[in-house]
Design an enzyme around this catalytic site. Structure first.
Site, short mmCIF file in Angstrom:
data_model
loop_
_atom_site.label_atom_id
_atom_site.label_comp_id
_atom_site.label_asym_id
_atom_site.label_seq_id
_atom_site.Cartn_x
_atom_site.Cartn_y
_atom_site.Cartn_z
N TYR A 51 0.84 -1.21 0.00
CA TYR A 51 0.00 0.00 0.00
C TYR A 51 0.87 1.24 0.00
O TYR A 51 1.85 1.31 0.72
CB TYR A 51 -0.91 0.02 1.23
CG TYR A 51 -2.37 0.01 0.81
CD1 TYR A 51 -2.96 1.15 0.26
CD2 TYR A 51 -3.13 -1.15 0.91
CE1 TYR A 51 -4.26 1.12 -0.18
CE2 TYR A 51 -4.43 -1.18 0.47
CZ TYR A 51 -5.00 -0.03 -0.08
OH TYR A 51 -6.28 -0.05 -0.54
N GLU A 53 -0.55 4.92 -0.49
CA GLU A 53 -1.32 6.15 -0.76
C GLU A 53 -0.41 7.36 -0.66
O GLU A 53 0.42 7.47 0.24
CB GLU A 53 -2.47 6.27 0.25
CG GLU A 53 -3.61 5.34 -0.07
CD GLU A 53 -4.81 5.51 0.86
OE1 GLU A 53 -4.73 6.35 1.77
OE2 GLU A 53 -5.81 4.81 0.64
N ASP A 197 -7.37 12.96 -25.26
CA ASP A 197 -7.42 11.57 -24.81
C ASP A 197 -6.79 10.70 -25.90
O ASP A 197 -7.41 10.41 -26.92
CB ASP A 197 -8.88 11.17 -24.57
CG ASP A 197 -9.02 9.75 -24.07
OD1 ASP A 197 -8.02 9.01 -24.09
OD2 ASP A 197 -10.15 9.37 -23.65
N THR A 223 -4.47 5.55 -21.79
CA THR A 223 -4.31 4.24 -21.19
C THR A 223 -2.88 3.81 -21.50
O THR A 223 -2.21 4.39 -22.36
CB THR A 223 -5.27 3.21 -21.79
OG1 THR A 223 -5.05 3.15 -23.20
CG2 THR A 223 -6.73 3.58 -21.53
N LYS A 226 -2.93 -0.10 -24.68
CA LYS A 226 -3.36 -0.23 -26.08
C LYS A 226 -2.12 -0.21 -26.97
O LYS A 226 -1.28 -1.08 -26.83
CB LYS A 226 -4.42 0.82 -26.38
CG LYS A 226 -5.66 0.61 -25.48
CD LYS A 226 -6.77 1.63 -25.70
CE LYS A 226 -7.90 1.39 -24.70
NZ LYS A 226 -8.97 2.39 -24.81
N ARG A 232 -2.54 -3.01 -18.09
CA ARG A 232 -3.78 -2.24 -18.02
C ARG A 232 -3.59 -1.14 -16.98
O ARG A 232 -3.37 -1.42 -15.81
CB ARG A 232 -4.95 -3.13 -17.62
CG ARG A 232 -5.13 -4.35 -18.49
CD ARG A 232 -6.50 -4.94 -18.35
NE ARG A 232 -7.43 -4.19 -19.17
CZ ARG A 232 -7.54 -4.33 -20.49
NH1 ARG A 232 -6.81 -5.19 -21.14
NH2 ARG A 232 -8.41 -3.60 -21.16
C1 LIG Z 1 -9.93 2.77 -23.94
C2 LIG Z 1 -10.29 4.19 -23.82
C3 LIG Z 1 -10.60 4.76 -22.58
C4 LIG Z 1 -10.88 3.97 -21.33
O1 LIG Z 1 -9.95 3.13 -20.88
P1 LIG Z 1 -10.32 1.96 -19.86
O2 LIG Z 1 -8.99 1.53 -19.43
O3 LIG Z 1 -11.09 0.95 -20.65
O4 LIG Z 1 -11.13 2.55 -18.77
C5 LIG Z 1 -10.80 6.13 -22.53
N1 LIG Z 1 -10.71 6.88 -23.63
C6 LIG Z 1 -10.45 6.35 -24.85
C7 LIG Z 1 -10.37 7.26 -26.02
C8 LIG Z 1 -10.24 4.99 -24.98
O5 LIG Z 1 -10.00 4.48 -26.18
#
Ligand SMILES: *Cc1c(COP(=O)(O)O)cnc(C)c1O
Length: 416
Positions: A51, A53, A197, A223, A226, A232
């Site tokens: 932990y 925080e 994003d 993220t 991807k 993750r």
């Molecule tokens: C995948 C994605 C997210 C969310 O990610 P999670 O890890 O699934 O919560 C947010 N914004 C965009 C543009 C994404 O492609």
């Protein structure tokens, strides 16, 4: 026998079956990838026991002698790789990262302007079913009906009329380059914070295969699992000016203890992404997507926007006489994993829409190149044609053919 298989043989069996499934299929969901054994090892490490925080040097628990340098390394590697002044590597995933950005800059009821989900945006960009749409006043832009591309004049007009506190660019089904300078200009004009994003394209940005939002967006959210090919998780990156607001929003605003095992794996992925071969990977992802787009277009497929600039393709199957869901299910049985997806102005419902979405990040990690894309297009076309005819007789044979083909492109993932 592994600890997992002796303690919980059922779960071990399922994990192993999933490993085999990932080995044997053409995995073309554009948000997925294969992480390296090093990333996997860090994810499965003893850091999960700890932990912590707070932030490095300012924790609420003792015993941070090794966790602090892990998080500091992850943060510094993110800052160096993306060229940002500040990175926060603690968000649990992309959705909470985005919510933290809302929390940092907005109050409930404030207006946000984002891309509509059925046009390629994400749930967290103010969709009605998401907390971001329930707690904030969301306004949406889309793409043009005739070009399938984003209309920046529409974005500007909406921004002037609605005066959003925050504008979000990026999405989950955008096959084209995002014009960050244009978004920044609009945001500046109306006094909005710009959130870029880049969840889908972070690996392409890191590898120089897509323009970077850094220097244009106030906050960059991504993220890590991807195209960036990490565990993750997620990161928020910002200027020094907004660093404190972002850190406070993530912790204690939204989250408790960071997932230290994930932080370590993010650090490893960022180290990998900083190597020259990762830039080659990012370029190859795009080359492969464009080769696949050309091969599918030659076979009469209707690609939203007419092609791709990045890792993903959005295909409208209306002209092929089959729905996205029926095609996706047949393709899965034939060894090609992708997802059904709405296309812009889709007359069908989201749970059985007109399109499919597919991409090249995972198959490129396995070593497939542009020369293999005509074969991939042939497998796709064969199966979509069979699905349109309601003929399931050849699916297993296609899956076997793909399995044999992929045996030459091993996934370097250790067995459980
Ligand atoms: C995948 C994605 C997210 C969310 O990610 P999670 O890890 O699934 O919560 C947010 N914004 C965009 C543009 C994404 O492609």
């Amino acid at each position: 026998m592994s600890a997992l298989s002796s303690t919980d043989p059922r779960i071990a069996e399922l994990v192993d079956a999933e490993r085999r499934r990932q080995d044997e299929k053409l995995r073309m969901i554009p948000s997925e990838n294969y992480v390296s054994p090093a990333v996997l090892e860090a994810t499965g490490s003893v850091l999960t026991n700890k932990y912590s925080e707070g932030y490095p040097g300012r924790r609420y628990y003792e015993g941070q002698q090794f966790v602090d340098p892990v998080e500091t390394l992850a943060k510094e590697r993110a800052e160096a790789l993306f060229g940002v002044e500040h990175a926060n590597v603690q968000p649990y995933s992309g959705s909470p990262a985005n919510l933290a950005a809302y929390l940092a800059f907005l109050s409930p009821g404030d207006t946000v302007l984002g891309m509509a989900l059925p046009m390629g945006g994400h749930l967290t960009h103010g969709n009605a079913v998401s907390a971001t749409g329930k707690w904030f006043r969301a306004v949406h832009y889309g793409v043009r009906r005739d070009t399938g591309r984003l209309d920046l004049d529409e974005v500007r007009d909406l921004a002037r009329a609605e005066r959003p506190r925050m504008i979000i660019c990026g999405g989950t089904a955008i096959p084209r380059t995002i014009d960050f300078p244009a978004f920044a200009e609009i945001a500046r004009e109306v006094g909005a914070v710009l959130l870029a994003d880049i969840a889908h394209i972070a690996g392409l940005v890191a590898g120089g295969a897509h323009p970077s939002p850094v220097g244009y967006a106030d906050v960059v959210s991504t993220t890590t699992h991807k195209t960036l090919r990490g565990p993750r998780g997620a990161m928020l990156m910002t200027t020094a000016e907004h660093a404190k607001a972002i850190d406070k929003a993530v912790f204690p605003g939204l989250q408790g203890g960071p997932h230290n095992h994930t932080t370590a794996a993010i650090a490893v992925a960022l180290h990998e992404a900083a190597q020259p071969d990762f830039a080659a990977y990012a370029r190859q992802v795009v080359t492969n997507a464009q080769a696949l787009a050309a091969a599918l277009t030659a076979r009469g497929y209707d690609l939203v926007s007419g092609g791709t600039d990045n890792h993903l393709l959005l295909v409208d199957l209306t002209g092929k006489g089959v729905t996205g869901k029926v095609a996706a299910k047949a393709l899965d049985a034939a060894g090609i994993e992708l997802n059904f997806n709405t296309v812009p102005y889709d007359p069908r419902r989201p749970f059985d829409p007109s399109g499919i979405r597919l991409g090249t990040p995972a198959i490129t990690t396995r070593g497939l190149t542009a020369e293999h894309m005509p074969a991939v297009a042939e497998w796709l076309d064969r199966t979509v044609t069979a699905a349109a005819a309601g003929d399931e007789s050849g699916l297993a044979a296609t899956a076997a053919e793909i399995r044999a083909f992929l045996a030459d492109f091993p996934v370097h993932t250790p067995a459980t």
